[in-house]
Design a protein around this motif. Structure first.
Motif, short mmCIF file in Angstrom:
data_model
loop_
_atom_site.label_atom_id
_atom_site.label_comp_id
_atom_site.label_asym_id
_atom_site.label_seq_id
_atom_site.Cartn_x
_atom_site.Cartn_y
_atom_site.Cartn_z
N LYS A 12 -11.17 -33.43 -46.14
CA LYS A 12 -12.33 -34.28 -45.84
C LYS A 12 -11.93 -35.67 -45.34
CE LYS A 12 -16.19 -32.66 -48.45
NZ LYS A 12 -17.09 -32.93 -49.57
N LEU A 13 -10.96 -36.30 -45.98
CA LEU A 13 -10.58 -37.66 -45.60
C LEU A 13 -10.17 -37.76 -44.12
CD1 LEU A 13 -10.43 -40.50 -46.84
CD2 LEU A 13 -8.04 -40.02 -47.39
N PRO A 14 -9.33 -36.85 -43.60
CA PRO A 14 -9.00 -36.91 -42.17
C PRO A 14 -10.23 -36.71 -41.27
CG PRO A 14 -7.39 -35.56 -43.32
CD PRO A 14 -8.49 -35.85 -44.30
N LEU A 15 -11.17 -35.86 -41.69
CA LEU A 15 -12.40 -35.68 -40.91
C LEU A 15 -13.22 -36.97 -40.90
CD1 LEU A 15 -13.50 -32.11 -42.10
CD2 LEU A 15 -12.54 -32.75 -39.87
N TYR A 16 -13.27 -37.65 -42.03
CA TYR A 16 -14.01 -38.91 -42.11
C TYR A 16 -13.35 -39.98 -41.24
CZ TYR A 16 -16.48 -36.89 -46.17
OH TYR A 16 -17.24 -36.11 -46.99
N ALA A 17 -12.03 -40.00 -41.22
CA ALA A 17 -11.31 -40.98 -40.38
C ALA A 17 -11.59 -40.69 -38.90
CB ALA A 17 -9.81 -40.94 -40.67
N LEU A 18 -11.48 -39.43 -38.49
CA LEU A 18 -11.75 -39.06 -37.10
C LEU A 18 -13.18 -39.41 -36.67
CD1 LEU A 18 -9.96 -35.62 -36.63
CD2 LEU A 18 -9.54 -37.73 -35.35
N ALA A 19 -14.11 -39.31 -37.62
CA ALA A 19 -15.51 -39.62 -37.32
C ALA A 19 -15.76 -41.13 -37.37
CB ALA A 19 -16.42 -38.91 -38.31
N LYS A 20 -14.72 -41.90 -37.70
CA LYS A 20 -14.81 -43.37 -37.76
C LYS A 20 -15.77 -43.88 -38.83
CE LYS A 20 -12.13 -44.10 -34.08
NZ LYS A 20 -10.89 -43.49 -34.37
N ILE A 21 -15.77 -43.18 -39.99
CA ILE A 21 -16.56 -43.68 -41.13
C ILE A 21 -15.85 -44.94 -41.63
CG2 ILE A 21 -17.44 -43.15 -43.44
CD1 ILE A 21 -18.57 -41.38 -41.06
N PRO A 22 -16.54 -46.08 -41.69
CA PRO A 22 -15.86 -47.35 -41.97
C PRO A 22 -15.19 -47.45 -43.34
CG PRO A 22 -18.20 -47.71 -41.46
CD PRO A 22 -17.95 -46.24 -41.42
N GLU A 23 -15.77 -46.76 -44.34
CA GLU A 23 -15.21 -46.87 -45.69
C GLU A 23 -15.47 -45.58 -46.45
OE1 GLU A 23 -15.99 -49.86 -49.42
OE2 GLU A 23 -15.80 -50.77 -47.44
N VAL A 24 -14.44 -45.09 -47.13
CA VAL A 24 -14.55 -43.87 -47.93
C VAL A 24 -13.94 -44.16 -49.29
CG1 VAL A 24 -13.85 -41.45 -48.17
CG2 VAL A 24 -14.40 -42.36 -45.90
N TRP A 25 -14.64 -43.77 -50.34
CA TRP A 25 -14.12 -43.88 -51.70
C TRP A 25 -13.87 -42.48 -52.24
CZ3 TRP A 25 -17.14 -47.87 -55.13
CH2 TRP A 25 -17.29 -49.08 -54.44
N ILE A 26 -12.73 -42.30 -52.90
CA ILE A 26 -12.49 -41.07 -53.66
C ILE A 26 -12.32 -41.49 -55.11
CG2 ILE A 26 -10.97 -39.11 -54.08
CD1 ILE A 26 -10.39 -39.00 -51.10
N GLN A 78 -10.24 -47.83 -45.89
CA GLN A 78 -10.97 -48.64 -44.92
C GLN A 78 -10.23 -48.66 -43.59
OE1 GLN A 78 -10.78 -52.07 -47.50
NE2 GLN A 78 -12.99 -52.01 -47.87
N GLU A 79 -10.96 -49.02 -42.56
CA GLU A 79 -10.43 -49.14 -41.19
C GLU A 79 -9.88 -47.80 -40.68
OE1 GLU A 79 -7.98 -52.61 -40.42
OE2 GLU A 79 -9.09 -53.77 -41.92
N PRO A 80 -10.79 -46.91 -40.29
CA PRO A 80 -10.37 -45.58 -39.83
C PRO A 80 -9.60 -45.63 -38.52
CG PRO A 80 -12.71 -45.93 -39.43
CD PRO A 80 -12.23 -47.12 -40.21
N LEU A 81 -8.59 -44.77 -38.45
CA LEU A 81 -7.81 -44.54 -37.25
C LEU A 81 -7.81 -43.03 -37.01
CD1 LEU A 81 -4.74 -46.72 -38.32
CD2 LEU A 81 -6.54 -47.41 -36.72
N GLU A 82 -7.34 -42.60 -35.87
CA GLU A 82 -7.33 -41.15 -35.60
C GLU A 82 -6.45 -40.39 -36.58
OE1 GLU A 82 -7.08 -39.52 -31.75
OE2 GLU A 82 -8.37 -41.05 -30.88
N GLU A 83 -5.36 -41.02 -37.04
CA GLU A 83 -4.43 -40.33 -37.94
C GLU A 83 -4.69 -40.61 -39.42
OE1 GLU A 83 -2.74 -44.26 -36.71
OE2 GLU A 83 -3.53 -42.57 -35.59
N GLY A 84 -5.77 -41.29 -39.74
CA GLY A 84 -6.09 -41.60 -41.13
C GLY A 84 -6.73 -42.97 -41.24
N PHE A 85 -6.55 -43.61 -42.36
CA PHE A 85 -7.12 -44.94 -42.58
C PHE A 85 -6.00 -45.97 -42.63
CE2 PHE A 85 -10.61 -42.31 -43.77
CZ PHE A 85 -11.74 -43.05 -43.47
#
Length: 188
Positions: free
Chosen positions: A128-142, A154-161
């Motif tokens: 899920k986290l890589p999908l969220y980064a690719l979609a440019k979700i600004p912030e993800v909490w696990i 925070q700060e999504p990039l194509e290869e992760g955050f």
């Protein structure tokens, strides 16, 4: 569309449209407890009591900051792209007057996604986290229940955050949201 997720084995990749047709025709029902991740229909982990309590705590704290421009969505789908419709535990969304009746929230509508992980930590971090980064979700909490910590990406990039911070105990979670909250507040 086929995709190789196992060496030497081609699998069929489903679109969100395919997935919704399966739901409409009854092939997939609420009893299946699944979500669509990168074209694959993936079983979701059952919600145990500590997981449910954590989601309830998050909803309580975040509901206190809701203004006319924010909406809290609990365990509802978000549409990341044509092949992914995950169901995060909590989503903080831009407010829409129709409350997203016209369609599931998309990346431009999402401010923060939160996943509560007990048995799902590996899936949340690896899939899920890589999908969220690719979609440019600004912030993800696990929320890692086993290690009693909150990991903020925070700060999504194509290869992760670009940024990742882990919080536990009384340490204040650093976020752009107008909330003051600690890992202990969330974990109980």
């Amino acid at each position: 569309m086929t995709k190789q997720i196992y060496p030497g084995v081609a699998t069929h990749s489903f679109s969100v449209e395919d997935y919704h047709r399966m739901i409409e025709t009854g092939i997939i029902t609420t009893d299946h407890n699944v979500e669509l991740l990168d074209g694959q229909i993936v079983r979701m982990s059952p919600i145990e009591r500590f997981h449910a309590a954590c989601v309830n705590r998050l909803n309580h704290f975040f509901s206190a900051i809701v203004t006319d421009d924010l909406l809290i969505s609990v365990q509802n789908p978000v549409l990341l792209n044509e092949n992914s419709e995950p169901e995060p535990d909590l989503a903080i969304l831009k407010f829409k007057t129709d409350f997203y009746a016209s369609g599931h929230p998309q990346p431009q509508d999402i401010l923060v996604l939160i996943e509560v992980a007990d048995s799902s930590l590996e899936k949340d971090q690896e899939i899920k986290l890589p999908l969220y980064a690719l979609a440019k979700i600004p912030e993800v909490w696990i929320i890692d229940l086993a290690k009693e910590r909150v990991i903020v990406y925070q700060e999504p990039l194509e290869e992760g955050f670009k940024k990742m911070h882990s919080f536990n105990g009384e340490e204040k979670i650093m976020t752009d949201l107008p909330i003051s909250i600690t890992a202990k507040d969330i974990l109980g």
